[in-house]
Design a protein around this motif. Structure first.
Motif, PDB file in Angstrom:
ATOM      1  N   LEU A  71      -5.804  -1.992  -7.733  1.00  0.00           N
ATOM      2  CA  LEU A  71      -5.418  -0.885  -6.852  1.00  0.00           C
ATOM      3  C   LEU A  71      -4.537   0.058  -7.641  1.00  0.00           C
ATOM      4  N   ASP A  72      -5.078   1.231  -7.963  1.00  0.00           N
ATOM      5  CA  ASP A  72      -4.313   2.174  -8.774  1.00  0.00           C
ATOM      6  C   ASP A  72      -3.398   3.026  -7.902  1.00  0.00           C
ATOM      7  N   LYS A  73      -2.683   3.916  -8.544  1.00  0.00           N
ATOM      8  CA  LYS A  73      -1.696   4.771  -7.878  1.00  0.00           C
ATOM      9  C   LYS A  73      -2.287   5.516  -6.688  1.00  0.00           C
ATOM     10  N   ASN A  74      -3.472   6.083  -6.868  1.00  0.00           N
ATOM     11  CA  ASN A  74      -4.058   6.901  -5.810  1.00  0.00           C
ATOM     12  C   ASN A  74      -4.412   6.070  -4.581  1.00  0.00           C
ATOM     13  N   VAL A  75      -4.971   4.881  -4.801  1.00  0.00           N
ATOM     14  CA  VAL A  75      -5.314   4.011  -3.679  1.00  0.00           C
ATOM     15  C   VAL A  75      -4.044   3.548  -2.970  1.00  0.00           C
ATOM     16  N   VAL A  76      -3.060   3.132  -3.750  1.00  0.00           N
ATOM     17  CA  VAL A  76      -1.802   2.650  -3.167  1.00  0.00           C
ATOM     18  C   VAL A  76      -1.175   3.732  -2.288  1.00  0.00           C
ATOM     19  N   GLU A  77      -1.053   4.928  -2.818  1.00  0.00           N
ATOM     20  CA  GLU A  77      -0.383   5.991  -2.065  1.00  0.00           C
ATOM     21  C   GLU A  77      -1.175   6.393  -0.821  1.00  0.00           C
ATOM     22  N   SER A  78      -2.486   6.240  -0.851  1.00  0.00           N
ATOM     23  CA  SER A  78      -3.295   6.586   0.324  1.00  0.00           C
ATOM     24  C   SER A  78      -3.131   5.568   1.448  1.00  0.00           C
ATOM     25  N   LEU A  79      -2.733   4.346   1.107  1.00  0.00           N
ATOM     26  CA  LEU A  79      -2.624   3.273   2.094  1.00  0.00           C
ATOM     27  C   LEU A  79      -1.192   2.972   2.513  1.00  0.00           C
ATOM     28  N   LEU A  80      -0.233   3.568   1.838  1.00  0.00           N
ATOM     29  CA  LEU A  80       1.172   3.223   2.022  1.00  0.00           C
ATOM     30  C   LEU A  80       1.788   4.094   3.119  1.00  0.00           C
ATOM     31  N   LEU A  81       1.927   3.533   4.313  1.00  0.00           N
ATOM     32  CA  LEU A  81       2.473   4.265   5.458  1.00  0.00           C
ATOM     33  C   LEU A  81       3.852   3.714   5.812  1.00  0.00           C
ATOM     34  N   PRO A  82       4.829   4.589   6.069  1.00  0.00           N
ATOM     35  CA  PRO A  82       6.211   4.137   6.269  1.00  0.00           C
ATOM     36  C   PRO A  82       6.382   3.069   7.341  1.00  0.00           C
ATOM     37  N   ASP A  83       5.766   3.226   8.503  1.00  0.00           N
ATOM     38  CA  ASP A  83       5.956   2.252   9.575  1.00  0.00           C
ATOM     39  C   ASP A  83       5.392   0.887   9.196  1.00  0.00           C
ATOM     40  N   ASP A  84       4.273   0.887   8.490  1.00  0.00           N
ATOM     41  CA  ASP A  84       3.680  -0.378   8.048  1.00  0.00           C
ATOM     42  C   ASP A  84       4.556  -1.056   7.007  1.00  0.00           C
ATOM     43  N   VAL A  85       5.133  -0.265   6.113  1.00  0.00           N
ATOM     44  CA  VAL A  85       6.028  -0.833   5.101  1.00  0.00           C
ATOM     45  C   VAL A  85       7.279  -1.389   5.762  1.00  0.00           C
TER      46      VAL A  85
END
Length: 323
Positions: A10-24
């Motif tokens: 999972l590269d930077k682009n995939v990670v950032e597309s899936l990383l949502l504040p409420d989920d984190v």
């Protein structure tokens, strides 16, 4: 079968597309709870200086009941600035605990940034006065930005921000990120800004005390991010002993965090507040400190969430990894 094994990247682009504040936030909260209940383990941290002046570390752990095992290799390479890159670098590896085989490799830079911001936000919600309206932020980099972002997200009364940059000068790019969410301006006097604040956030490289001890007023809460290696500090001598101290992990904080400067100071792990194992009622005049050194479980829970979602959405790159 072993010959059909795959390793997902999972590269930077995939990670950032899936990383949502409420989920984190939810994943980081679960990490604190697992740690408090001792259902998740945190292994001893590796943290070593490198010859060129950088720092390299490994944080690892597991959650046996969730078949979760892995580590994050991360550190700080100051020479990256000259290359136009980010000095902080991190890579997370998820491992199958039944076989020891790697399952997923995740670009950990954005994960580290956001999970630390989420941890800071949870600390504010548990420890700061709910009516806190004024915050002083030390630092204007990636971590200062995410800490302030979560603070504004989770503390509705916050509307006045003063910040102290590395040069002491205004940073228009930093202000532009928040101008429509609060009244933000550089601090003309760091001690005065601390004295006038309900919340203080320190997110610097941890080169030394950022303000004077007597600047901290009764009722202040401090979130401290920068002390993550032996020898680093952001708080003045005597403050930890004067405050009610909270940490993410006591052994780790006593080695790497602000607690290293006063290791006998009584403290409470934040997860024990979330599980109600430790009672806490904030007095109006209490000074509270959250000494954040970062849990491996935070990285692993967020990485597992990303891995699951990437597989569901058929994102990332799966490469043959036979054995």
């Amino acid at each position: 079968m072993p010959n059909d094994a795959r390793l997902v990247l999972l590269d930077k682009n995939v990670v950032e597309s899936l990383l949502l504040p409420d989920d984190v936030l939810a994943a980081v909260r679960e990490a604190f709870v697992l740690h408090s209940k001792r259902e998740g383990r945190v292994f001893p941290v590796v943290r070593e200086t490198l010859a060129p002046g950088g720092v390299f570390g490994i944080k690892s752990g597991d959650v046996p009941a969730q078949a979760l095992l892995g580590f994050k290799a991360a550190g700080f390479w100051p020479g990256n600035r000259g290359l136009g890159g980010e000095p902080h670098q991190a890579t997370i590896v998820l491992i199958d605990p039944a076989t020891g085989r790697p399952v997923c490799i995740v670009d950990g830079n954005a994960v580290t940034t956001m999970r630390t911001g989420a941890a800071g936000g949870l600390g504010l919600r548990q420890l700061a006065r709910p009516d806190s309206s004024r915050v002083c932020v030390f630092g204007t980099g990636v971590q200062a930005r995410v800490q302030l972002s979560f603070a504004l997200r989770l503390m509705p009364a916050l509307d006045n921000v003063r910040y102290v940059s590395a040069t002491g000068q205004p940073v228009p790019a930093f202000e532009a990120l928040f101008f429509n969410r609060c009244n933000i301006a550089p601090a003309s006097d760091r001690n005065a800004a601390v004295a006038d604040s309900d919340i203080v956030i320190t997110a610097t490289p941890g080169a030394g005390a950022l303000f004077d001890l007597d600047a901290v007023q009764a009722g202040t809460h401090l979130n401290c991010v920068g002390a993550d290696t032996q020898g680093k500090r952001e708080l003045p001598a005597g403050l930890v002993q004067r405050a009610r101290l909270f940490v993410d992990d006591r052994p780790q904080a006593s080695q790497l965090g602000e607690l290293q400067w006063a290791p006998e100071t009584p403290c409470t792990e934040l997860g024990d507040l979330l599980t109600s194992q430790a009672p806490f009622t904030r007095g109006r005049d209490d000074i509270t400190v959250f000494d954040m050194t970062g849990l491996a479980l935070q990285d692993l829970k967020v990485a597992r969430m990303l891995f699951d979602r990437a597989c569901q959405a058929n994102l990332g790159f799966a490469l043959s990894w036979p054995w």
